[in-house]
Design a protein around this motif. Structure first.
Motif, PDB file in Angstrom:
ATOM      1  N   UNK A 197       0.918  -1.166  -0.002  1.00 61.56           N
ATOM      2  CA  UNK A 197      -0.015  -0.084  -0.010  1.00 61.56           C
ATOM      3  C   UNK A 197       0.766   1.198  -0.029  1.00 61.56           C
ATOM      4  N   UNK A 198       1.715   1.417   0.915  1.00 63.12           N
ATOM      5  CA  UNK A 198       2.784   2.464   0.895  1.00 63.12           C
ATOM      6  C   UNK A 198       3.374   2.850  -0.340  1.00 63.12           C
TER       7      UNK A 198
ATOM      8  N   UNK B 117       3.880   6.163  -5.711  1.00 67.18           N
ATOM      9  CA  UNK B 117       3.551   6.336  -6.855  1.00 67.18           C
ATOM     10  C   UNK B 117       2.373   7.160  -7.296  1.00 67.18           C
ATOM     11  N   UNK B 118       1.269   6.877  -6.912  1.00 64.52           N
ATOM     12  CA  UNK B 118       0.086   7.820  -6.708  1.00 64.52           C
ATOM     13  C   UNK B 118       0.237   9.180  -6.483  1.00 64.52           C
TER      14      UNK B 118
ATOM     15  N   UNK C 181      -4.993  -3.965  -2.446  1.00 69.04           N
ATOM     16  CA  UNK C 181      -4.691  -2.689  -1.457  1.00 69.04           C
ATOM     17  C   UNK C 181      -3.973  -1.861  -2.229  1.00 69.04           C
ATOM     18  N   UNK C 182      -3.221  -2.370  -3.417  1.00 67.91           N
ATOM     19  CA  UNK C 182      -2.175  -1.675  -4.270  1.00 67.91           C
ATOM     20  C   UNK C 182      -3.035  -0.828  -5.095  1.00 67.91           C
TER      21      UNK C 182
ATOM     22  N   UNK D  57       2.577   8.948   8.311  1.00 69.02           N
ATOM     23  CA  UNK D  57       1.268   8.874   8.830  1.00 69.02           C
ATOM     24  C   UNK D  57       0.581   7.642   8.369  1.00 69.02           C
ATOM     25  N   UNK D  58       0.688   6.918   7.078  1.00 68.29           N
ATOM     26  CA  UNK D  58       0.069   5.897   6.638  1.00 68.29           C
ATOM     27  C   UNK D  58       0.603   4.527   7.426  1.00 68.29           C
ATOM     28  N   UNK D  59       1.824   4.542   7.412  1.00 69.81           N
ATOM     29  CA  UNK D  59       2.361   3.289   8.235  1.00 69.81           C
ATOM     30  C   UNK D  59       2.110   3.326   9.495  1.00 69.81           C
ATOM     31  N   UNK D  60       1.891   4.466  10.209  1.00 65.53           N
ATOM     32  CA  UNK D  60       1.234   4.480  11.581  1.00 65.53           C
ATOM     33  C   UNK D  60      -0.065   4.105  11.643  1.00 65.53           C
TER      34      UNK D  60
END
Length: 200
Positions: free
Chosen positions: A73-74, A79-80, A123-124, A154-157
């Motif tokens: 996801x991260x 890329x997005x 999720x990707x 923040x996403x990883x958290x």
């Protein structure tokens, strides 16, 4: 063990929520790229729900999914984000984000145990939309690298919070924990429908 997980979850929640409370409006006052990037994912219900759900899905699958699903996801989100920063248009971004909440919520609610490769692919796909939203909404006055580092951290958290939530609820009771997690997934999916229809 339960006490350690509780303390970790409480500390993580405080770390995730404190910046969004302090800097709820990006671009106001003295902010920097990292802070703007960090607050973007935690200032919107759609992003919070989707990213926590990614962590819960990873927990439900277990094994290598615990790191592979969030990492996918991260990575794809970055890329997005780059596409958004470059101004490359991506259709249906808001709908894609809402559908990510609906589908991931349904996966959690139904306890679907897809192969890890399929879960990572799903999720990707959703990560592209979330990343594009982060990138396209980057304030012009902030540094891109710092901003990207902020929203990725923040996403990883939030992913870790989702994994921690699964572990915490699972430790309380295996049977009741599954009911709680599945109920939470159902509520999240319903919230996703409300996001898609503009009710919230």
């Amino acid at each position: 063990m339960f006490s350690e997980i509780s303390k970790f979850s409480a500390a993580l929640t405080a770390c995730v929520l404190a910046p969004s409370l302090a800097f709820a409006h990006t671009g106001v006052g003295h902010t920097v790229g990292f802070v703007n990037g960090f607050t973007h994912p935690v200032s919107g219900l759609d992003h919070i729900l989707a990213m926590v759900l990614v962590g819960v899905v990873a927990w439900q699958l277990g094994g290598r999914a615990l790191w592979l699903v969030p990492t996918t996801f991260i990575s794809v989100m970055a890329v997005g984000g780059a596409l958004g920063v470059m101004g490359i248009l991506l259709p249906f971004v808001e709908a894609g984000i809402a559908f990510s909440v609906i589908i991931l919520g349904a996966v959690v609610a139904l306890g679907i145990r897809a192969p890890v490769a399929i879960a990572a692919g799903v999720v990707g796909l959703f990560a592209i939309f979330h990343g594009h939203a982060h990138g396209s909404e980057m304030p012009a006055v902030v540094g891109g690298v710092a901003y990207a580092a902020g929203f990725m951290l923040a996403t990883a958290a939030l992913h870790i919070a989702g994994i921690g939530l699964g572990l915490l609820v699972g430790k309380v009771s295996e049977q009741q924990g599954a009911i709680v997690i599945r109920s939470a997934g159902s509520i999240a999916a319903l919230a996703g429908v409300c996001l898609l229809t503009g009710l919230i």
